[in-house]
Design a protein around this motif. Sequence first.
Motif, PDB file in Angstrom:
ATOM      1  N   ILE A 300     -47.282  -9.479  38.643  1.00 45.46           N
ATOM      2  CA  ILE A 300     -47.539  -8.150  38.080  1.00 45.46           C
ATOM      3  C   ILE A 300     -48.775  -8.209  37.174  1.00 45.46           C
ATOM      4  CG2 ILE A 300     -45.178  -7.286  38.228  1.00 45.46           C
ATOM      5  CD1 ILE A 300     -44.764  -8.126  35.312  1.00 45.46           C
ATOM      6  N   TYR A 301     -49.742  -9.007  37.598  1.00 46.90           N
ATOM      7  CA  TYR A 301     -50.919  -9.224  36.764  1.00 46.90           C
ATOM      8  C   TYR A 301     -51.973  -8.165  37.058  1.00 46.90           C
ATOM      9  CZ  TYR A 301     -53.338 -12.355  33.583  1.00 46.90           C
ATOM     10  OH  TYR A 301     -53.923 -12.905  32.473  1.00 46.90           O
ATOM     11  N   ASN A 302     -52.221  -7.270  36.109  1.00 43.73           N
ATOM     12  CA  ASN A 302     -53.288  -6.278  36.222  1.00 43.73           C
ATOM     13  C   ASN A 302     -53.709  -5.864  34.815  1.00 43.73           C
ATOM     14  OD1 ASN A 302     -51.577  -3.958  35.339  1.00 43.73           O
ATOM     15  ND2 ASN A 302     -50.537  -4.326  37.304  1.00 43.73           N
ATOM     16  N   ILE A 303     -54.669  -4.977  34.728  1.00 42.56           N
ATOM     17  CA  ILE A 303     -55.231  -4.608  33.429  1.00 42.56           C
ATOM     18  C   ILE A 303     -54.182  -4.000  32.499  1.00 42.56           C
ATOM     19  CG2 ILE A 303     -55.981  -2.330  34.258  1.00 42.56           C
ATOM     20  CD1 ILE A 303     -58.421  -2.635  32.381  1.00 42.56           C
ATOM     21  N   TYR A 304     -53.229  -3.271  33.074  1.00 40.94           N
ATOM     22  CA  TYR A 304     -52.206  -2.615  32.248  1.00 40.94           C
ATOM     23  C   TYR A 304     -51.184  -3.621  31.732  1.00 40.94           C
ATOM     24  CZ  TYR A 304     -54.316   1.345  34.651  1.00 40.94           C
ATOM     25  OH  TYR A 304     -55.210   2.244  35.159  1.00 40.94           O
ATOM     26  N   THR A 305     -50.772  -4.550  32.607  1.00 42.90           N
ATOM     27  CA  THR A 305     -49.793  -5.545  32.168  1.00 42.90           C
ATOM     28  C   THR A 305     -50.417  -6.538  31.189  1.00 42.90           C
ATOM     29  OG1 THR A 305     -50.252  -6.886  34.144  1.00 42.90           O
ATOM     30  CG2 THR A 305     -48.397  -5.339  34.255  1.00 42.90           C
ATOM     31  N   VAL A 306     -51.714  -6.791  31.340  1.00 40.90           N
ATOM     32  CA  VAL A 306     -52.400  -7.661  30.374  1.00 40.90           C
ATOM     33  C   VAL A 306     -52.365  -7.028  28.987  1.00 40.90           C
ATOM     34  CG1 VAL A 306     -54.665  -8.509  29.654  1.00 40.90           C
ATOM     35  CG2 VAL A 306     -53.879  -8.894  31.986  1.00 40.90           C
ATOM     36  N   PHE A 307     -52.671  -5.750  28.923  1.00 44.55           N
ATOM     37  CA  PHE A 307     -52.624  -5.045  27.629  1.00 44.55           C
ATOM     38  C   PHE A 307     -51.203  -5.061  27.067  1.00 44.55           C
ATOM     39  CE2 PHE A 307     -51.904  -1.146  25.163  1.00 44.55           C
ATOM     40  CZ  PHE A 307     -52.879  -1.304  24.178  1.00 44.55           C
ATOM     41  N   ALA A 308     -50.209  -4.784  27.939  1.00 47.45           N
ATOM     42  CA  ALA A 308     -48.811  -4.816  27.495  1.00 47.45           C
ATOM     43  C   ALA A 308     -48.403  -6.208  27.056  1.00 47.45           C
ATOM     44  CB  ALA A 308     -47.902  -4.317  28.615  1.00 47.45           C
ATOM     45  N   GLY A 309     -48.907  -7.235  27.781  1.00 51.42           N
ATOM     46  CA  GLY A 309     -48.568  -8.613  27.436  1.00 51.42           C
ATOM     47  C   GLY A 309     -49.117  -9.026  26.088  1.00 51.42           C
ATOM     48  N   ILE A 310     -50.345  -8.621  25.798  1.00 54.37           N
ATOM     49  CA  ILE A 310     -50.939  -8.942  24.491  1.00 54.37           C
ATOM     50  C   ILE A 310     -50.187  -8.231  23.370  1.00 54.37           C
ATOM     51  CG2 ILE A 310     -53.009  -8.669  23.072  1.00 54.37           C
ATOM     52  CD1 ILE A 310     -54.666  -9.067  25.619  1.00 54.37           C
ATOM     53  N   THR A 311     -49.812  -6.986  23.631  1.00 52.89           N
ATOM     54  CA  THR A 311     -49.041  -6.228  22.631  1.00 52.89           C
ATOM     55  C   THR A 311     -47.694  -6.886  22.380  1.00 52.89           C
ATOM     56  OG1 THR A 311     -50.114  -4.174  23.352  1.00 52.89           O
ATOM     57  CG2 THR A 311     -48.091  -3.971  22.069  1.00 52.89           C
ATOM     58  N   LEU A 312     -47.019  -7.294  23.470  1.00 49.27           N
ATOM     59  CA  LEU A 312     -45.719  -7.962  23.341  1.00 49.27           C
ATOM     60  C   LEU A 312     -45.869  -9.293  22.611  1.00 49.27           C
ATOM     61  CD1 LEU A 312     -42.697  -8.045  23.993  1.00 49.27           C
ATOM     62  CD2 LEU A 312     -43.291  -9.066  26.216  1.00 49.27           C
ATOM     63  N   THR A 313     -46.954  -9.990  22.880  1.00 50.44           N
ATOM     64  CA  THR A 313     -47.217 -11.259  22.197  1.00 50.44           C
ATOM     65  C   THR A 313     -47.275 -11.074  20.688  1.00 50.44           C
ATOM     66  OG1 THR A 313     -48.417 -12.229  24.066  1.00 50.44           O
ATOM     67  CG2 THR A 313     -48.927 -13.087  21.879  1.00 50.44           C
ATOM     68  N   ILE A 314     -48.003 -10.061  20.255  1.00 45.62           N
ATOM     69  CA  ILE A 314     -48.128  -9.801  18.815  1.00 45.62           C
ATOM     70  C   ILE A 314     -46.783  -9.406  18.218  1.00 45.62           C
ATOM     71  CG2 ILE A 314     -49.215  -8.300  17.089  1.00 45.62           C
ATOM     72  CD1 ILE A 314     -51.637  -8.129  18.963  1.00 45.62           C
ATOM     73  N   LEU A 315     -46.025  -8.575  18.944  1.00 41.95           N
ATOM     74  CA  LEU A 315     -44.710  -8.152  18.451  1.00 41.95           C
ATOM     75  C   LEU A 315     -43.770  -9.341  18.310  1.00 41.95           C
ATOM     76  CD1 LEU A 315     -42.620  -6.007  17.706  1.00 41.95           C
ATOM     77  CD2 LEU A 315     -42.164  -5.711  20.164  1.00 41.95           C
ATOM     78  N   LEU A 316     -43.700 -10.190  19.339  1.00 43.70           N
ATOM     79  CA  LEU A 316     -42.821 -11.356  19.272  1.00 43.70           C
ATOM     80  C   LEU A 316     -43.298 -12.340  18.213  1.00 43.70           C
ATOM     81  CD1 LEU A 316     -42.151 -11.986  23.081  1.00 43.70           C
ATOM     82  CD2 LEU A 316     -40.562 -11.064  21.377  1.00 43.70           C
TER      83      LEU A 316
END
Length: 645
Positions: A300-316
Amino acid sequence: MKFRKDINGLRAIAVIAVVLFHFNPNLIPGGFAGVDVFFVISGYLMTSIIFRGIEQKNFSISKFYIARVNRIIPALGVLCLTLLVFGWFYLIPTDYKVLAKHAATSTSFLSNIIYWTESGYFDSSSHEKWLLHTWSLSVEWQFYIIYPAALVLLSRVLSVTALKNCIIHLTLVGFIFCIYATFTWPNMSYYLFPTRAWEMMFGGLAYLFSLNNMSEKQKRNIGVIGNCLIITSCVFITQDVPWPGYMAIVPVLGAFLVIQAQNSNSFISQNIFIQKIGSWSYSIYLWHWPIVVGLAYFSIYNIYTVFAGITLTILLGYLSYKYIERINFITTFHKPMDLVKSKPLHIAFFTCVLSSSIYITNGISGHYDENVLIADRESSNKNPFKCMVENKFPCYIGNKENIKAIIIGDSHADALTTSLASVFNLNKEGIIALTKSACPYIINALSTKSGNECFIENQKREAFLLNNYENIPVIWAARTGVYIYGQSNKKRINNKLDTQPSIFFKEKYNIPNEDFFIELEENLNETISKLRKKHPIYIVQPTPEMRRNIPKAIAKNYLLKNKSTEFAIDESLYLQRNTKIRNLLNKIAYTNDAVILDPAKILCSDNKCIAEIQNRPIYFDGDHLSEFGNKLLTPMFLTIVKESK
């Protein structure tokens, strides 16, 4: 020690660089240098703690270790346990077993050694390792173990001044060794402590030789220079630069200068967002990489999931910092036995025990559906004679007194060995395998391996074949395409295509051209021509390559209950990659009166090249036939039986 906002900001820069690089290297090609910045920071902080204690004569190694345990293990342990729970539901047995091994070595701070033995940091397989990033924690922990003990011992025989000078010399020697090792043992130098220690000691020099008398303007200028060096390394250094080599001095010196500047009034020091990221940096670092791997794992690697992944990284990272890092798990320490009672060590022990149990039971295989297990087992269904694995030369299979055929080549030849053997009665007849990974039998071929390993191997092969078993058929097989075009599994994380050719002849071309094929034809024709004088020759056309790991793909398909998936590839993909090679091999066979054997005639039909039969893989990875799969080619070798009579 007084809280340093400038160092906290430096942490933020380092973790932002690493996170952006891992989520998309195109964003910041040299972001991996952020780890080197972390090493400098660690060296500075550790040296300050140790030297203040030595100078005040109250340094306690045990308390130093306890502080490190309290700081590092709880958040790491929670991450490992979380991934182990996740793996129970979503990872196939082989991957779950590997995760368990990596979890155990991460919490015991040996993961850098394990990853060194497995593959390169920038290899495509790195995106299958959920805890790969913990190698840096292992390096730091090894530094924490060795560095204070060494300084305490040296302080008993050296003055403080002499000890400082000793660190200068050790840092210089370490840097020189790092440069040498990076070019001599590149994979080792990336992962292991001896080639990274100088970076941490360089940070120590920032404390030992602190510039305290600078004006505000000088601090500002030095800080700007330091940050520019770090940013330059992150933007202009790429994965193609040998690392850590002499170029590692750029981010290391940059971090050194930022620490020396001690500028608490800069934008970085005063920016609330950057300061928060700096405070959460350890936990952000811990969580970012599993999220990157997860995006690749679920495709599920795309520009939207990358942005979501970085956001989730900061939250966690924030949650881990607030609810785990800030807890003081060890409140009292009066005697060494108190360390045994510490909760962080209990977490590490429990993680290691659980991980070991999962590893020993092959991912607790009993909880998987049988279809998952059938597909997954094929990944280990390889040549049982271990000719290549044990580097046997020559490797006899069956009755060595009555040799009927010899197969020679790389790992693709090794994968076909038992298919050839199956056409003979091994109680009365035998074959010989001369196989070595990534070493096709082509005279004059050089080697990408150290010491011209393939060149030397081929000299041994040539001498053996020209002086033994005259008139015995020789079967030549190789994964020829990989030496011309590189890996065939073109789908890569971040949409980066792995198209770099693995050429090891006289010249290395970025794109194979006509000159290369002429050279290949000349060398291979010379090889076959020499063999033909002593042996009947059979040349095997390239085996179809599936461009993904078939056992894993099928097992994961069952595990995740996906709808029916097409695992076969279009025959046009096989021909697109191999037509020129097939024509070249046909020409060489015709010139030398050799016989062509073609796996594609059996494995490809109706414009498809199969990957499985009734949901059982015929490959043990993406391009090597398994023991189940290679038996499909037994009819192809039957003509050799007549020749050998």
